[in-house]
Design an enzyme around this catalytic site. Structure first.
Site, PDB file in Angstrom:
ATOM      1  N   TRP A   1       2.767   6.215  11.041  1.00 19.38           N
ATOM      2  CA  TRP A   1       3.252   6.031   9.669  1.00 19.38           C
ATOM      3  C   TRP A   1       3.976   7.349   9.359  1.00 19.38           C
ATOM      4  O   TRP A   1       3.335   8.412   9.419  1.00 19.38           O
ATOM      5  CB  TRP A   1       2.083   5.954   8.698  1.00 19.38           C
ATOM      6  CG  TRP A   1       1.358   4.667   8.480  1.00 19.38           C
ATOM      7  CD1 TRP A   1       1.199   4.034   7.274  1.00 19.38           C
ATOM      8  CD2 TRP A   1       0.614   3.877   9.422  1.00 19.38           C
ATOM      9  NE1 TRP A   1       0.421   2.913   7.420  1.00 19.38           N
ATOM     10  CE2 TRP A   1       0.055   2.782   8.724  1.00 19.38           C
ATOM     11  CE3 TRP A   1       0.377   3.963  10.805  1.00 19.38           C
ATOM     12  CZ2 TRP A   1      -0.733   1.808   9.351  1.00 19.38           C
ATOM     13  CZ3 TRP A   1      -0.406   2.997  11.425  1.00 19.38           C
ATOM     14  CH2 TRP A   1      -0.932   1.942  10.703  1.00 19.38           C
ATOM     15  N   TYR A  20       6.107   9.326   6.502  1.00 25.87           N
ATOM     16  CA  TYR A  20       6.652   9.320   5.146  1.00 25.87           C
ATOM     17  C   TYR A  20       7.134  10.722   4.781  1.00 25.87           C
ATOM     18  O   TYR A  20       6.351  11.665   4.836  1.00 25.87           O
ATOM     19  CB  TYR A  20       5.574   8.906   4.141  1.00 25.87           C
ATOM     20  CG  TYR A  20       4.981   7.537   4.388  1.00 25.87           C
ATOM     21  CD1 TYR A  20       5.793   6.427   4.583  1.00 25.87           C
ATOM     22  CD2 TYR A  20       3.602   7.356   4.403  1.00 25.87           C
ATOM     23  CE1 TYR A  20       5.246   5.176   4.809  1.00 25.87           C
ATOM     24  CE2 TYR A  20       3.048   6.099   4.617  1.00 25.87           C
ATOM     25  CZ  TYR A  20       3.879   5.012   4.822  1.00 25.87           C
ATOM     26  OH  TYR A  20       3.335   3.774   5.042  1.00 25.87           O
ATOM     27  N   ALA A  77       7.165  -0.772   5.700  1.00 30.36           N
ATOM     28  CA  ALA A  77       6.043  -0.847   4.772  1.00 30.36           C
ATOM     29  C   ALA A  77       6.290  -2.000   3.814  1.00 30.36           C
ATOM     30  O   ALA A  77       7.421  -2.236   3.389  1.00 30.36           O
ATOM     31  CB  ALA A  77       5.916   0.467   4.005  1.00 30.36           C
ATOM     32  N   GLY A  78       5.236  -2.739   3.501  1.00 34.29           N
ATOM     33  CA  GLY A  78       5.361  -3.901   2.626  1.00 34.29           C
ATOM     34  C   GLY A  78       5.733  -3.513   1.217  1.00 34.29           C
ATOM     35  O   GLY A  78       6.429  -4.240   0.508  1.00 34.29           O
ATOM     36  N   GLY A  79       5.282  -2.364   0.798  1.00 38.22           N
ATOM     37  CA  GLY A  79       5.599  -1.903  -0.555  1.00 38.22           C
ATOM     38  C   GLY A  79       4.710  -2.545  -1.599  1.00 38.22           C
ATOM     39  O   GLY A  79       3.738  -3.233  -1.277  1.00 38.22           O
ATOM     40  N   GLY A  88       0.153  -5.106   3.060  1.00 35.51           N
ATOM     41  CA  GLY A  88      -1.194  -4.871   2.559  1.00 35.51           C
ATOM     42  C   GLY A  88      -1.441  -5.613   1.280  1.00 35.51           C
ATOM     43  O   GLY A  88      -1.889  -6.775   1.296  1.00 35.51           O
ATOM     44  N   ARG A  89      -1.087  -4.971   0.163  1.00 41.41           N
ATOM     45  CA  ARG A  89      -1.353  -5.536  -1.157  1.00 41.41           C
ATOM     46  C   ARG A  89      -0.781  -6.928  -1.359  1.00 41.41           C
ATOM     47  O   ARG A  89      -1.352  -7.751  -2.050  1.00 41.41           O
ATOM     48  CB  ARG A  89      -0.781  -4.596  -2.228  1.00 41.41           C
ATOM     49  CG  ARG A  89      -1.599  -3.363  -2.407  1.00 41.41           C
ATOM     50  CD  ARG A  89      -0.835  -2.305  -3.169  1.00 41.41           C
ATOM     51  NE  ARG A  89       0.223  -1.705  -2.344  1.00 41.41           N
ATOM     52  CZ  ARG A  89       1.066  -0.783  -2.782  1.00 41.41           C
ATOM     53  NH1 ARG A  89       1.007  -0.365  -4.036  1.00 41.41           N
ATOM     54  NH2 ARG A  89       1.981  -0.274  -1.974  1.00 41.41           N
ATOM     55  N   LYS A 136       6.103   3.126  11.324  1.00 41.40           N
ATOM     56  CA  LYS A 136       6.148   2.418  10.043  1.00 41.40           C
ATOM     57  C   LYS A 136       6.762   3.358   9.016  1.00 41.40           C
ATOM     58  O   LYS A 136       6.291   4.474   8.841  1.00 41.40           O
ATOM     59  CB  LYS A 136       4.732   2.026   9.622  1.00 41.40           C
ATOM     60  CG  LYS A 136       4.692   1.254   8.308  1.00 41.40           C
ATOM     61  CD  LYS A 136       3.255   0.999   7.882  1.00 41.40           C
ATOM     62  CE  LYS A 136       3.222   0.617   6.402  1.00 41.40           C
ATOM     63  NZ  LYS A 136       1.866   0.696   5.845  1.00 41.40           N
ATOM     64  N   VAL A 137       7.829   2.882   8.371  1.00 49.42           N
ATOM     65  CA  VAL A 137       8.497   3.720   7.370  1.00 49.42           C
ATOM     66  C   VAL A 137       8.725   2.911   6.089  1.00 49.42           C
ATOM     67  O   VAL A 137       8.601   1.684   6.080  1.00 49.42           O
ATOM     68  CB  VAL A 137       9.867   4.231   7.883  1.00 49.42           C
ATOM     69  CG1 VAL A 137       9.694   5.232   9.008  1.00 49.42           C
ATOM     70  CG2 VAL A 137      10.762   3.073   8.307  1.00 49.42           C
ATOM     71  N   ASN A 138       9.038   3.639   5.030  1.00 52.16           N
ATOM     72  CA  ASN A 138       9.427   2.955   3.802  1.00 52.16           C
ATOM     73  C   ASN A 138      10.845   2.424   3.932  1.00 52.16           C
ATOM     74  O   ASN A 138      11.661   2.944   4.694  1.00 52.16           O
ATOM     75  CB  ASN A 138       9.333   3.912   2.612  1.00 52.16           C
ATOM     76  CG  ASN A 138       7.917   4.015   2.094  1.00 52.16           C
ATOM     77  OD1 ASN A 138       7.212   3.016   1.978  1.00 52.16           O
ATOM     78  ND2 ASN A 138       7.483   5.242   1.801  1.00 52.16           N
TER      79      ASN A 138
END
Lengths: 234, 234, 234, 234, 234
Positions: free
Chosen positions: C99, C101, C162-164, C191-192, C132-134
């Protein structure tokens, strides 16, 4: 000559290019944090035994490299890591290259000829085979002249010049020729001046650099090699 | 007597000068970062086992050395590293020399005779064979007199004086004679006063220093040795 | 595909869900300390050998993960730990996901396309299988377009977005489709957007995501899968 | 009873005085850096195995000692090192003495009776055989009375009082008698009050201290021993 | 149930009370340095292997404990140490209890229900058997209600409430009953409410606590047990 890469690149791409001899660069940093926020610190990411493991798995590894920021508040950490790496590399038959750049709040002029000579002297006391430094600059002085101090300070350690920012190929080759024939550098580490050219032009440029470095080709001949009007192979 | 060098120098040059006994200096720093920016910290770069490895490969190594900056905010790190080095060196039959210099924001006068005596006392409690300190200075006092406090504080640890900045050879030899005959120092560590002279003059100067150190030669005879009018060999 | 969890969760719940392949996330932090108080630092909590121990005891572990905060004053620690983890994981047959960031006082815009490309380049030089990046954001630019720079910089390292934050499912699937078909991402870490839905809806959403990711299903079909009007299984 | 010394002193002088039982003090610091510059930190310089090595080579070593600065910003480092030392010393049959002094920017009164009791309680929770603390002071209170809180807090750990600055021998012996008979201390660690006396006087003073400590000799008799009018031997 | 003690106490007193099962608390700190001076950091003082050594020498050790200060600038160090301890303890058959307290300059309200739930969630992701947290407090809310968020966040990790400051025994037992029967805590860690009572009263109080914890005794019966009007034994 060899290609300087991070271990991860070597592991992922090295087996695709088995003829390219590799130098594994053992530390690295981004340039996001500036010196006025925190003095530079770049830590060892792999050790020499891990590099030997990659080599024993078939990668064509000749050397390891490490950067020391001379004059940083954290130079103690980097000098200790560099020393350990050189000791271990030489026991296992690898060559070593130190990148030494004066940098930090205590460094007023990163291109100062005396500081760059100090960088070369440090590489010598640490026992590195080669040291890569920036080419010194001084108002009103010829760089190849003031650079001889660095070459002398390096003793038995070979001095390699950083290629620096992208420049006109002819200027680059002229500068390189003086570094080698006048100042006594043993080579040059070129990045952007090759990467940022189209493939054929980049190959010719490599050949031109090699001809100046290995057989002291004069600049006009080297420019012809770069233009594809002549060839050069080792 | 031996030549104090970094491990890298020893590794690269030692086999060319097999008759020169070496002391491997195990830490070092640049002088770029000043005390008002950060208190001095110089870390161990190689360990005693690695030095033994160099020795077992044929280098003529007699001793190891390490610098402690007494009164630095980081003295805890350097005292711990010095202690470990002395313990390991003695187990392996190497002599030890500590360079101890009071330095840091908490140190008002680096040449204070009591602090230098404290440096000698520290070397003694750490168990070093020798300690190298600066020669104390005090307005209106003779250095060789106030230096006796340091010699006493060192106990069974031999005290060696730093050569200091370049001076007139006769002054140097006079000072040395007093350090040894009046104060009780066991020797002297000389750098710039030798390195910065032409070769023949440097050799004669070494002979003069040796004659004062080993057989208490008087100053006027020592000056003759320096001038090449007399010879001295051990 | 696999579920990213901390080692403790894997140890306590993994044996209850033996069919779920696991990625063990090796570092983590809370968000209580903000960047203006201290730059982010998240340390390795277990090493790869300990993960292998969990795997050898029956847990279904495929991969390990680690977060690097690029541009933090502590990036040196995290880059070194990431490098060690990747080296050890690959020797033991585990996949790796970083990950990365950009975050810290030196980072003005965490969604800057060039910084995110830099993050991907770093993952590549460190040799990670995946990063994994934004998703980058720029006023007046299409994210899927400026994201191609990151995909290129990643080289042979697969890029995962990233799902955000939680969004409308249709918007999510449209964005995902563009990430994969236009920009060239290899997947998505969600995730969320899954956790915060009721169970049946969450399962359908997973199926919709999988259909877009694995067989490039068009968005309207994916929405139908999410609505339970169509099914998708690997 | 034993003589507390640094390892280096033990190594250099111990074999000359084989009858003197030794306690090896494992950390130490100078007093140059004051608390308002940096909170006190004194690190372990040798480990217990190295002490055992000295003992196995013939030194008469009974115990190890270590100083903790309670309330320092670095108490976590010193508590961890103390704990490790006590664990290892007890496994190898050595006694342990902790010097615990409340000190640092957070400590308003280093002689506060409750803090000194806290120091004794810490020694007990760390499992040390003995703890050396300063004698508490409070305006309008008798030190031997408020010191009982510390003795109780120490539980099965024996409390030893620091000798403190040089005082009149009679005052010293009176204070010692009260520490032992009223408050319950098990002994006294005396430095300057012995070192700074002529040899015969120092020997008599040691005998007087021993008579109070081991057989509760009354103060007037102890003063006679100090004056050489009576003798005391164990 | 077991008694939480430092390793030193266990080593010195454990063999005198062989029937008392022990939890060895592996870190600890004083409260002298406040959060506005430095964020809390408490380091591991012994490792799990050393605890096993004590256990193998006959101490009745069931568990190990460790405190994490969530939201401290040093949470990374404590999370890493906690993780290592839990991994090693479980491999050697010891139970684990984490004390997790939100504390530091970034923590506005240490009793905030969401932060305490976050603490429980962290314990779960770290894989601890139990977590000890403070009982949440919120103006106008019943603690046992807002505490259920924490119990849920803990998942399979059992939640134990800190006993808190000394209170009226009846109030204490009422609060405990609600923690267990309403919120779902699995137990309580009581210190001062027992230590600061006379022996017989303390024993009866322990029995009352045990009856509420193990068989959900109603509060009025528990008060009778405390008063000695009824008995309770496991």
């Amino acid at each position: 000559s060899c290609l300087a890469v991070q271990a991860g690149l070597a592991a992922r791409y090295g087996s695709s290019y088995p003829d390219v001899p590799l130098l594994i660069k053992l530390n690295s940093k981004t340039h996001l944090v500036k010196t006025d926020q925190k003095d530079p610190l770049s830590r060892r990411m792999l050790n020499v035994d891990q590099v030997m493991d990659l080599k024993n798995n078939g990668l064509n590894i000749l050397a390891v490299g490490y950067t020391v920021y001379l004059g940083s508040e954290f130079e103690d950490t980097m000098m200790a890591e560099a020393s350990e790496i050189i000791f271990n590399a030489h026991r296992r038959g690898l060559l070593t290259v130190l990148w030494i750049y004066p940098r930090g709040k205590a460094v007023a002029d990163e291109k100062d000829a005396h500081l760059i000579a100090g960088a070369c002297g440090m590489a010598c006391t640490l026992g590195s085979d080669f040291v890569k430094v920036n080419y010194p600059k001084k108002e009103g002085a010829k760089s190849e002249k003031i650079f001889t101090e660095a070459i002398q300070a390096a003793g038995r350690t070979g001095v390699i010049c950083a290629g620096g920012s992208s420049t006109d190929p002819k200027d680059f080759l002229e500068r390189l020729s003086k570094q080698i024939t006048v100042a006594g550098a043993v080579g040059n580490a070129t990045g952007r001046n090759i990467h940022q050219k189209p493939l054929t032009e980049a190959i010719n440029f490599c050949k031109a650099i090699a001809s100046v470095t290995f057989i002291d080709t004069d600049v006009s001949t080297a420019v012809k090699i770069y233009n594809g009007e002549r060839d050069f192979n080792i």
